[in-house]
Write a protein that holds these residues in place. Structure first.
Motif, PDB file in Angstrom:
ATOM      1  N   ARG A 187      -7.177  -1.372  -5.393  1.00  0.00           N
ATOM      2  CA  ARG A 187      -7.247  -2.291  -6.526  1.00  0.00           C
ATOM      3  C   ARG A 187      -8.063  -3.537  -6.218  1.00  0.00           C
ATOM      4  O   ARG A 187      -8.607  -4.169  -7.128  1.00  0.00           O
ATOM      5  CB  ARG A 187      -5.839  -2.679  -6.967  1.00  0.00           C
ATOM      6  N   GLU A 188      -8.188  -3.925  -4.956  1.00  0.00           N
ATOM      7  CA  GLU A 188      -8.990  -5.093  -4.608  1.00  0.00           C
ATOM      8  C   GLU A 188     -10.487  -4.813  -4.679  1.00  0.00           C
ATOM      9  O   GLU A 188     -11.289  -5.744  -4.657  1.00  0.00           O
ATOM     10  CB  GLU A 188      -8.623  -5.585  -3.209  1.00  0.00           C
ATOM     11  N   PHE A 189     -10.862  -3.547  -4.753  1.00  0.00           N
ATOM     12  CA  PHE A 189     -12.276  -3.180  -4.778  1.00  0.00           C
ATOM     13  C   PHE A 189     -12.758  -2.808  -6.182  1.00  0.00           C
ATOM     14  O   PHE A 189     -13.950  -2.946  -6.470  1.00  0.00           O
ATOM     15  CB  PHE A 189     -12.523  -1.997  -3.834  1.00  0.00           C
ATOM     16  N   TYR A 190     -11.870  -2.332  -7.033  1.00  0.00           N
ATOM     17  CA  TYR A 190     -12.272  -1.878  -8.360  1.00  0.00           C
ATOM     18  C   TYR A 190     -12.691  -3.050  -9.246  1.00  0.00           C
ATOM     19  O   TYR A 190     -12.251  -4.177  -9.077  1.00  0.00           O
ATOM     20  CB  TYR A 190     -11.133  -1.114  -9.046  1.00  0.00           C
ATOM     21  N   GLY A 191     -13.544  -2.751 -10.206  1.00  0.00           N
ATOM     22  CA  GLY A 191     -13.991  -3.760 -11.150  1.00  0.00           C
ATOM     23  C   GLY A 191     -13.119  -3.797 -12.390  1.00  0.00           C
ATOM     24  O   GLY A 191     -12.249  -2.941 -12.601  1.00  0.00           O
TER      25      GLY A 191
ATOM     26  N   PRO B   6     -11.758   1.834   0.759  1.00  0.00           N
ATOM     27  CA  PRO B   6     -11.682   2.648   1.976  1.00  0.00           C
ATOM     28  C   PRO B   6     -11.065   4.020   1.696  1.00  0.00           C
ATOM     29  O   PRO B   6     -10.210   4.143   0.812  1.00  0.00           O
ATOM     30  CB  PRO B   6     -10.814   1.818   2.907  1.00  0.00           C
ATOM     31  N   PRO B   7     -11.462   5.049   2.434  1.00  0.00           N
ATOM     32  CA  PRO B   7     -10.925   6.390   2.198  1.00  0.00           C
ATOM     33  C   PRO B   7      -9.446   6.484   2.593  1.00  0.00           C
ATOM     34  O   PRO B   7      -8.951   5.711   3.378  1.00  0.00           O
ATOM     35  CB  PRO B   7     -11.805   7.282   3.074  1.00  0.00           C
TER      36      PRO B   7
ATOM     37  N   VAL C  28     -10.024   9.428  -9.372  1.00  0.00           N
ATOM     38  CA  VAL C  28      -8.799   8.804  -9.881  1.00  0.00           C
ATOM     39  C   VAL C  28      -8.587   7.496  -9.129  1.00  0.00           C
ATOM     40  O   VAL C  28      -8.541   7.483  -7.892  1.00  0.00           O
ATOM     41  CB  VAL C  28      -7.580   9.728  -9.712  1.00  0.00           C
ATOM     42  N   LEU C  29      -8.459   6.403  -9.836  1.00  0.00           N
ATOM     43  CA  LEU C  29      -8.264   5.103  -9.204  1.00  0.00           C
ATOM     44  C   LEU C  29      -6.863   5.017  -8.618  1.00  0.00           C
ATOM     45  O   LEU C  29      -5.871   5.306  -9.302  1.00  0.00           O
ATOM     46  CB  LEU C  29      -8.473   3.979 -10.223  1.00  0.00           C
ATOM     47  N   LEU C  30      -6.790   4.606  -7.352  1.00  0.00           N
ATOM     48  CA  LEU C  30      -5.523   4.512  -6.641  1.00  0.00           C
ATOM     49  C   LEU C  30      -5.127   3.050  -6.458  1.00  0.00           C
ATOM     50  O   LEU C  30      -5.975   2.164  -6.437  1.00  0.00           O
ATOM     51  CB  LEU C  30      -5.616   5.213  -5.280  1.00  0.00           C
ATOM     52  N   ASP C  31      -3.838   2.829  -6.299  1.00  0.00           N
ATOM     53  CA  ASP C  31      -3.337   1.473  -6.184  1.00  0.00           C
ATOM     54  C   ASP C  31      -3.857   0.770  -4.938  1.00  0.00           C
ATOM     55  O   ASP C  31      -4.058  -0.440  -4.945  1.00  0.00           O
ATOM     56  CB  ASP C  31      -1.806   1.484  -6.180  1.00  0.00           C
ATOM     57  N   LYS C  32      -4.088   1.502  -3.851  1.00  0.00           N
ATOM     58  CA  LYS C  32      -4.525   0.881  -2.605  1.00  0.00           C
ATOM     59  C   LYS C  32      -5.945   0.338  -2.687  1.00  0.00           C
ATOM     60  O   LYS C  32      -6.353  -0.454  -1.841  1.00  0.00           O
ATOM     61  CB  LYS C  32      -4.433   1.882  -1.455  1.00  0.00           C
TER      62      LYS C  32
END
Length: 298
Positions: free
Chosen positions: A261-265, A297-298, A255-259
């Motif tokens: 967002r700088e890493f997701y494509g 990051p985890p 599940v994509l998390l808001d924290k």
């Protein structure tokens, strides 16, 4: 003596700047018929014959794109958030064709250089898909006879989509991806020849050289422009919005998390849909997708 110096400075400035100064007193009663006559002569140059095949190809690519996306969403789950407020959790519902291909409508003109549409005339003109209006003005054959919205156009494909095999699904995805590229490329070529405007404030699109005066934006007190459109040259994304979405890579959490967002494509919704159905994606989208990017990051 002072008058001679002033005239000398004027002529020197005129010679070096390459421009001339004219009186601001213009007789618009004499100038207006000349402008209208020039506009009428210009209208004879359209449609450009060399662009008619391009317009027909855009119409065909649009039809294939709608058909392909309508089939793919029967197999690939699509979700859309029904809320539009900020700082709230998403409320997911089943997505539709319009969530993938965003509809953009404009006024239909019988003549590219007809009189400007006033606010009182806004209900006298039909609203049609902006791309089809562009193709109509470019000389496409019968493109407005099937000008239904994308949601209506996709309802007839559900029966066909239920019988697709995995191999056929990949073939549909490949053809849909090709249609998407042809579609946007053709619209870009047409915009190089035919004028199209977009409002800076409300994203209203007008196909034609002058825009219109129908007040569709700025009607609220907090909108300082008070209903007057600020027209600027339209681009491909104004007529064919790519609908950029977040995408989950193998290195991302389930599940994509808001924290993170700088890493997701990111990817256009059509491209992500075709990719999940097995189509090969053009390399130009890899940078946006961050295919080899670091995980969050985890």
């Amino acid at each position: 003596m002072a008058l001679k110096q002033r005239k000398l400075c004027y002529h020197l400035w005129e010679n070096f700047s390459g421009c001339r100064f004219y009186s601001s007193r213009v007789d618009w009663d004499k100038l207006r018929p000349m402008i209208l006559e020039r506009i009428k002569r210009r209208a004879k140059d359209y449609p450009v014959r060399a662009m008619i095949p391009v317009a027909n190809d855009v119409v065909n690519a649009r039809a294939l794109l709608i058909e392909g996306v309508s089939s793919l969403i029967k197999f690939i789950p699509v979700k859309a958030c029904k809320r539009h407020a900020k700082n709230q959790f998403h409320t997911w519902i089943d997505g539709t064709l319009n969530d993938i291909l965003v509809p953009v409508e404009t006024f239909h003109l019988q003549n590219m250089f007809q009189d400007v549409i006033t606010h009182d005339q806004r209900f006298d003109f039909e609203r049609v898909p902006a791309v089809l209006e562009l193709c109509y003005q470019a000389g496409a054959n019968g493109c407005l006879y099937n000008s239904s919205s994308t949601s209506e156009a996709g309802k007839n494909d559900s029966v066909v989509a239920k019988s697709l095999s995995q191999h056929e699904l990949m073939s549909v995805a490949r053809l849909t991806m090709e249609a998407w590229e042809r579609f946007r490329s053709g619209v870009q070529k047409l915009l190089l020849v035919y004028p199209a405007k977009v409002c800076k404030y409300c994203s209203e699109v007008h196909i034609g050289p002058s825009g219109h005066k129908a007040r569709l934006c700025g009607v609220f007190k907090y909108e300082g422009w008070r209903g007057t459109h600020l027209w600027q040259k339209a681009k491909v994304d104004d007529l064919v919005p790519p609908k950029i979405i977040w995408r989950r890579r193998p290195q991302d959490p389930p599940v994509l998390l808001d924290k993170g967002r700088e890493f997701y494509g990111h990817a256009p919704a059509v491209v992500e849909l075709c990719m999940q159905a097995g189509a090969t994606i053009p390399v130009k989208y890899f940078c946006m997708m961050k295919m080899q990017g670091f995980p969050p990051p985890p």
